[in-house]
Scaffold this active site. Structure first.
Site, PDB file in Angstrom:
ATOM      1  N   GLU A  14      54.067  89.138  64.034  1.00 11.44           N
ATOM      2  CA  GLU A  14      54.355  87.707  64.331  1.00 11.44           C
ATOM      3  C   GLU A  14      53.424  87.111  63.844  1.00 11.44           C
ATOM      4  O   GLU A  14      52.929  85.914  64.057  1.00 11.44           O
ATOM      5  CB  GLU A  14      53.419  88.062  65.696  1.00 11.44           C
ATOM      6  CG  GLU A  14      54.668  88.878  67.071  1.00 11.44           C
ATOM      7  CD  GLU A  14      54.236  89.622  68.271  1.00 11.44           C
ATOM      8  OE1 GLU A  14      54.716  89.753  69.352  1.00 11.44           O
ATOM      9  OE2 GLU A  14      52.686  89.984  68.131  1.00 11.44           O
ATOM     10  N   ASP A 219      61.334  93.019  77.063  1.00 10.85           N
ATOM     11  CA  ASP A 219      62.151  94.501  78.172  1.00 10.85           C
ATOM     12  C   ASP A 219      62.033  93.835  79.503  1.00 10.85           C
ATOM     13  O   ASP A 219      61.289  93.214  79.374  1.00 10.85           O
ATOM     14  CB  ASP A 219      61.329  95.657  76.987  1.00 10.85           C
ATOM     15  CG  ASP A 219      60.037  95.811  77.332  1.00 10.85           C
ATOM     16  OD1 ASP A 219      59.697  95.805  78.771  1.00 10.85           O
ATOM     17  OD2 ASP A 219      59.162  95.261  76.400  1.00 10.85           O
TER      18      ASP A 219
HETATM   19  N1  SAH Z   1      56.353  99.921  69.111  1.00 14.47           N
HETATM   20  C1  SAH Z   1      55.192  98.795  68.712  1.00 14.47           C
HETATM   21  C2  SAH Z   1      53.926  99.245  69.903  1.00 14.47           C
HETATM   22  C3  SAH Z   1      54.133  98.106  70.848  1.00 14.47           C
HETATM   23  S1  SAH Z   1      53.188  98.536  72.265  1.00 14.47           S
HETATM   24  C4  SAH Z   1      54.219  99.540  67.468  1.00 14.47           C
HETATM   25  O1  SAH Z   1      54.794 100.541  67.060  1.00 14.47           O
HETATM   26  O2  SAH Z   1      53.485  98.833  67.124  1.00 14.47           O
HETATM   27  C5  SAH Z   1      53.674  97.389  73.097  1.00 14.47           C
HETATM   28  C6  SAH Z   1      53.570  96.057  72.868  1.00 14.47           C
HETATM   29  O3  SAH Z   1      54.673  95.011  73.548  1.00 14.47           O
HETATM   30  C7  SAH Z   1      52.367  95.591  73.635  1.00 14.47           C
HETATM   31  O4  SAH Z   1      51.237  94.753  72.600  1.00 14.47           O
HETATM   32  C8  SAH Z   1      51.521  94.821  74.012  1.00 14.47           C
HETATM   33  O5  SAH Z   1      51.354  93.894  74.699  1.00 14.47           O
HETATM   34  C9  SAH Z   1      53.258  94.475  74.020  1.00 14.47           C
HETATM   35  N2  SAH Z   1      54.633  95.357  75.335  1.00 14.47           N
HETATM   36  C10 SAH Z   1      55.886  94.547  75.826  1.00 14.47           C
HETATM   37  N3  SAH Z   1      55.815  95.476  76.086  1.00 14.47           N
HETATM   38  C11 SAH Z   1      55.008  95.820  77.088  1.00 14.47           C
HETATM   39  C12 SAH Z   1      55.424  96.586  78.246  1.00 14.47           C
HETATM   40  N4  SAH Z   1      56.838  96.925  78.897  1.00 14.47           N
HETATM   41  N5  SAH Z   1      54.404  97.708  78.443  1.00 14.47           N
HETATM   42  C13 SAH Z   1      52.899  96.807  77.798  1.00 14.47           C
HETATM   43  N6  SAH Z   1      53.462  96.394  76.625  1.00 14.47           N
HETATM   44  C14 SAH Z   1      54.547  95.388  76.526  1.00 14.47           C
END
Ligand code: SAH
Length: 252
Positions: A14, A219
């Site tokens: 981002e 999601d």
């Molecule tokens: N796979 C990613 C980690 C993502 S954690 C990596 O390896 O970099 C998820 C990120 O998206 C967090 O910053 C959170 O704020 C947001 N997010 C999106 N969907 C989410 C969900 N279902 N639950 C919690 N956070 C979520």
């Protein structure tokens, strides 16, 4: 008076697209973090990758305020849609924020930040209104040009809607029906969930700094969340984030 805006995004993906448009960009490394100071859409900003979760993002927000001297903070990125009406590709704007994993009961009411009497943090009303205007402009003017038709069809995101409501944050990726159910039961007004916003809100509250938050729904915080999240992140997330941030900076 100088008005520097802090832009916080959790993930590298981002940061990148915004960075490519940042004029006079200066890179500053501090405390295992990278900050970029520069001008975007005629406004002075400090862009920071907050890191994921409440501690990482609170620390980054503290540095933005107390080291870089920003006067307001926008937290953005992607989030899970909890309320039924939210679909992947929609936009969610916080009108309140709470930490869904804060629980010091029975000593303090569940979700209350102990000893403060505060459970819900409120964003700045003017900034939030400007964020709504920015989201409207983005959906009306930019979305169709910036997100290719193939991606719109693949992700089924042809017509984004904009919702406002309760943001809940905690140190968990909400990606099972059991987790989704728990949040719906305990905080039934919840609109969307992520891992940083309500923590940054606490830092801003304590520092008397106005904040606002908008996220794109990646999601539905259910059993499919891991799959949807990655698909959205790879194809659309950074385009949305960059587009909305730019429209926001034009409005303020
Ligand atoms: N796979 C990613 C980690 C993502 S954690 C990596 O390896 O970099 C998820 C990120 O998206 C967090 O910053 C959170 O704020 C947001 N997010 C999106 N969907 C989410 C969900 N279902 N639950 C919690 N956070 C979520």
């Amino acid at each position: 008076m100088k008005n520097t805006i802090g832009i916080l995004v959790p993930m590298q993906e981002e940061v990148e697209l915004l960075l490519s448009d940042l004029a006079h960009a200066k890179k500053i490394e501090l405390a295992s973090r990278i900050f970029y100071r520069g001008d975007l859409c005629g406004k002075e900003i400090v862009l920071a990758k907050s890191g994921i979760g409440k501690v990482a993002s609170s620390f980054t927000a503290s540095l933005l305020i107390h080291h870089f001297g920003v006067q307001s903070i926008l937290v953005t990125g992607v989030a899970g849609g909890i309320a039924d009406q939210l679909k992947v590709g929609d936009l969610a704007i916080a009108t309140r924020a709470v930490q869904h994993d804060m629980d010091c009961s029975p000593l303090f009411p569940k979700f209350e930040i102990p000893t403060t009497g505060v459970t819900y943090f409120e964003p700045d009303k003017t900034l939030t209104k400007q964020l709504q205007d920015a989201a409207n402009t983005y959906c009306e003017l930019d979305f169709k040009n910036q997100i290719s038709t193939e991606v719109q069809v693949e992700l089924d995101i042809q017509k984004p809607n904009i919702y406002t409501g309760l943001l809940v944050s905690g140190d968990q990726f909400i990606g099972t029906m059991a987790q989704w159910n728990k949040i719906c039961t305990e905080l039934p007004e919840t609109l969307f969930v992520e891992m940083e916003g309500a923590a940054v809100a606490q830092v801003c509250h304590d520092s008397n700094i106005p904040w606002c938050s908008i996220r794109t729904i990646s999601d539905k915080a259910n059993d499919m969340a891991h799959f949807d999240f990655n698909l959205f992140l790879n194809h659309a997330a950074k385009i949305y984030t960059a587009g909305i941030v730019k429209r926001f900076l034009e409005k303020i």
